[in-house]
Design an enzyme around this catalytic site. Structure first.
Site, short mmCIF file in Angstrom:
data_model
loop_
_atom_site.label_atom_id
_atom_site.label_comp_id
_atom_site.label_asym_id
_atom_site.label_seq_id
_atom_site.Cartn_x
_atom_site.Cartn_y
_atom_site.Cartn_z
N GLY A 211 4.08 36.11 -0.86
CA GLY A 211 3.26 36.12 -1.86
C GLY A 211 2.05 35.25 -1.63
N GLU A 214 1.05 27.65 1.86
CA GLU A 214 0.50 26.61 1.87
C GLU A 214 -0.18 25.83 2.79
OE1 GLU A 214 4.88 25.18 1.98
OE2 GLU A 214 3.70 26.94 1.06
N GLU A 248 0.93 26.41 -4.70
CA GLU A 248 0.44 26.31 -3.35
C GLU A 248 -0.43 25.05 -3.26
OE1 GLU A 248 1.95 28.14 -1.19
OE2 GLU A 248 2.53 29.51 -2.61
#
Length: 807
Positions: A211, A214, A248
């Site tokens: 999805g 980071e 994130e």
């Protein structure tokens, strides 16, 4: 040593040399399972500093791993992005490295790229030395999995939200931009540590396996998760964008600044980020009142399986890349934040102490213990003793309260009864909240206060604890009576909890199925989203088990009766569907009302959705269906329609310029009752038709349709070898695909097919789906037993409810 071991995968070496002592290097080969490049030296190294020099090439493949290729079309021109996904073990596919989270380094990156493109990496650009060469500032000391490299012709907004030029020009990056500032401000103040980097880039990619990721200073996203189009995106899309950005950005400190030592404790990164993402998003959107309930119910269902796993495993049990990938599941993301809540206030010292280095779970408990002592917080046991019971053993307890005797006991839900937890119990009696948190520390104890007489007792107020609650039958009856008489006296989260606990306790044979079903009767007068969602989640299981049997129609009749008042409630408060409800939860429940009313055959609902869809087909440039309702309306219209509707939906999908709209159409195309499934499934093997990143969700959408389920399972069996070898780790989410296509399995024939599938492909293996396959086998066996024991009782109950007025 006369060996050098370094990680490398799918790289071809043209030069492998040592600038100081050339004769040292003899040969190198890569082991496919461990991804070690083994360099055999001509003699043993003596103490000293050596430099290994390599020249190598790799393919810019479309496999969504390492440095890879993403393609899209803009204004009729085919365009390519070179982008990266290093997490968890793909940096080694980009360059040889020590690809383990504990081995942190400073990276000096220079990218050579075509004229007219922009190069991005973790740090700020320090200059372009030629038209095609961009150099970046050295990174902070960090792990390989956080590195990012991107070359594209994208454009950006300030704080730098990057996306396709057309998407940014249409304003699809504006919402992400508006959310990022407040979220970063919140985290700086929450952690009491300034944002560690000199810039914050976020970029939306057409092809992306996860999805979001980071990468420090250059966060990558699927387009659906970063871009938001106010004209076509729903409120659910908006919430997704806000919470994923917050998740994130939370990692910029927790995960990136301070990193887990090894992948056996993924929860240290992900569990924490999942929890604080709601705080960050709540700060950016305070009117939403975000709730974590979905996460809790999702993790409960997996954590009750024998094939679940503890949050922390032994380091040496997680070695191979596939084992590492398996750790990134709902347990690691969602289980832990139920316990972190009370301890979060003391994180700053911990982050400062371990900045730019690595830690293990015990380091966290140690620092929290110091903070607890410094702040004079009263706990019944040391932090490590409380937390390790949750972290080192899998599963969770069910707390049983007998209000006739005051006896309170705990046991491992569904599994081994010998475990013990330290459980904080918040409770109320007949609507009055009891002030003290009561700690359950033994297997069994008597709490006289919980003897209730004619009162009712309710434990785990607002579901702040990670456990289920069961009661004596008398107390259950008093709670059910309260729901029917005046349900608002019980907090809304607990109304959802009562339904969810009852259904799951019934599956574990701790209460009757009849009792579980009775918890839904009061929904005739319920309009809140959370209890409805809880009931629908649980009744989903009944649909999966029973929608191919004679129970299906009586169940549909009951659900139709239950949902009709809800449908009329929303028709009323939206003035005949012309307004959007104010509250976020009402906007979500309006979707539930339309979806359930249409699928259970409420004529007025079906007429509404087919009319709206027909109007769109007549004027394809003018889609007047509200974005919040599109998923439900598209699905309902596809189910009721014929080939014309399907072809129209497919053409709209191919022309969609907003990723979230494409996603809604993709799911809806699987709602059809026609046999377009063969064609639709075949498209998943052709990236020109369905992007690789979306293939899994298309297959599972088809499998969720009772007409398409068998076809999807046949397709996966036929194509497994091809998908597994050709598409590989970066393209298909094999774990979610196995879970999706087997969700309905409830017969011995299906169990046999699953075992044959396991046997047939054992040589090729199942990669990151290995655990999911074990869970599917376990779940199927449980489903067979459940059906044998409950089918008749459920049929009788639904018949009794629809044959007469419900009471």
């Amino acid at each position: 040593t006369d060996l050098i071991l370094i990680h490398s995968n799918k790289l071809n070496y043209t030069t492998l040399d040592n600038k100081h002592i050339a004769r040292l290097i003899a040969s190198g080969n890569t082991h496919t399972h461990t991804h070690y490049l083994v360099i055999q030296l001509n003699g043993k190294l003596s103490r000293g500093r050596y430099q290994l020099y390599t020249e190598f090439t790799g393919e810019l493949a479309d496999d969504l791993a390492g440095l890879y290729r993403s393609e899209y079309e803009e204004e009729g021109v085919r365009k390519i992005v070179a982008t990266s996904q290093m997490h968890p073990t793909h940096a080694r596919k980009t360059f040889p490295c020590f690809d383990e989270p504990a081995m942190k380094a400073v990276f000096y990156i220079t990218l050579i790229h075509p004229i007219g493109t922009v190069a991005l990496s973790n740090g700020n650009e320090t200059g372009q030395f030629a038209v095609t060469q961009t150099k970046f500032e050295p990174t902070k000391k960090m792990s390989t999995y956080l590195l990012a490299i991107i070359v594209s012709d994208y454009t950006h907004l300030y704080i730098r939200i990057w996306g396709r030029r057309a998407a940014i020009e249409q304003g699809q990056g504006n919402y992400a931009l508006n959310v990022t500032g407040p979220v970063l401000d919140f985290f700086q103040s929450y952690y009491n540590i300034s944002y560690p980097l000199s810039k914050s880039d976020q970029i939306a990619l057409p092809d992306f396996y996860f999805g979001a990721m980071e990468n420090w200073g250059l966060v990558t996203y699927r387009e659906t998760n970063l871009l938001y189009d106010p004209v076509t995106s729903s409120i659910r899309n908006k919430e997704t964008t806000a919470t994923i950005i917050a998740h994130e950005l939370a990692h910029m400190w927790f995960g990136n600044l301070v990193t887990l030592r090894w992948w056996n404790e993924v929860w240290l990164n992900e569990g924490f980020a999942s929890y604080v993402s709601y705080l960050g998003a709540d700060h950016a959107e305070p009117t939403w009142n975000l709730i974590l309930l979905d996460d809790v119910h999702r993790v409960f269902s997996v954590d009750a399986l024998v094939s679940s796993h503890p949050l922390s495993s032994k380091e040496d049990s997680i070695i191979l890349p596939d084992q590492i990938s398996e750790q990134f599941d709902v347990i690691s993301y969602s289980k832990v934040h139920r316990h972190q809540k009370d301890l979060m206030y003391y994180m700053t010292g911990y982050l400062n102490h371990f900045a730019y280095s690595n830690m293990i779970g015990n380091d966290l408990w140690q620092h929290l213990e110091m903070a607890v002592e410094a702040n004079n917080v009263s706990l019944p046991h040391p932090v490590y003793d409380i937390m390790n019971r949750w972290v080192l053993q899998m599963g969770f307890p069910v707390v049983t309260i007998d209000t006739s005797t005051g006896k309170v006991s705990q046991k491992h839900f569904l599994l081994d009864p010998d475990y013990e937890w330290l459980i904080p119990v918040r409770w109320m009696k007949s609507g009055v909240v009891q002030r003290n948190i009561w700690w359950l520390m033994e297997k069994e104890v008597v709490n006289v206060d919980m003897k209730s007489g004619s009162s009712w007792v309710l434990a785990n107020i607002n579901v702040t604890g990670y456990y289920r609650v069961n009661y004596d039958l008398g107390n259950w009856e008093r709670l059910l009576s309260q729901l029917i008489a005046e349900h608002q006296v019980i907090p809304v989260m607990n109304r959802a909890q009562l339904v969810d606990d009852a259904f799951n306790l019934a599956r574990a044979q701790l209460v009757s199925t009849n009792l579980a079903l009775r918890t839904t009767s009061y929904l005739l007068v319920e309009t809140e989203y959370i209890p409805w969602q809880s009931a629908l989640n649980n009744l989903d299981y009944y649909y999966l088990m029973l929608d191919r049997t004679e129970v299906y129609q009586p169940m549909q009749d009951y659900m139709k009766k239950l949902v009709t008042p809800l449908f009329l409630h929303f028709k009323n408060i939206t003035s005949e569907w012309t307004h959007v409800p104010d509250r976020l939860t009402d906007q979500y429940n309006q979707v539930n009302a339309i979806r359930m009313a249409c699928t259970t055959g409420v004529t007025e609902c079906q007429k509404l959705t087919t009319t709206w869809f027909k109007q769109w087909m007549d004027r394809p440039q003018h889609n007047l269906i509200h974005p919040n309702l599109r998923s439900a309306v598209y699905c309902s219209a596809m189910a009721a329609g014929d080939e014309a509707e399907w072809e129209f939906g497919w053409s709209q999908l191919k022309n969609a310029t907003v990723a979230s709209e494409a996603s809604k159409l993709m799911s809806a195309l699987a709602c059809t009752s026609l046999l377009c499934f063969h064609r639709y499934l075949s498209y998943t093997l052709n990236p020109a038709m369905i992007r690789k990143q979306d293939a899994t969700s298309v297959i599972t959408s088809v499998a969720s349709n009772r007409v398409g389920q068998g076809l999807a399972w046949d397709f996966v069996r036929e194509q497994w070898e091809y998908m597994f070898t050709q598409y590989g780790v970066g393209s298909f989410s094999f774990a979610s695909m196995i879970s999706g296509v087997t969700a309905r399995f409830s017969t011995t024939a299906e169990l046999q097919q699953l075992k044959e599938f396991e046997r047939e492909h054992s040589a090729a293996g199942f990669g990151s789906a290995t655990l999911a396959l074990q869970q599917a086998l376990e779940r199927t066996t449980a489903n067979i037993n459940w059906l044998q024991q409950n089918k008749q009782e459920v049929l009788d109950w639904f018949n009794s409810q629809t044959g007469q007025e419900m009471h």
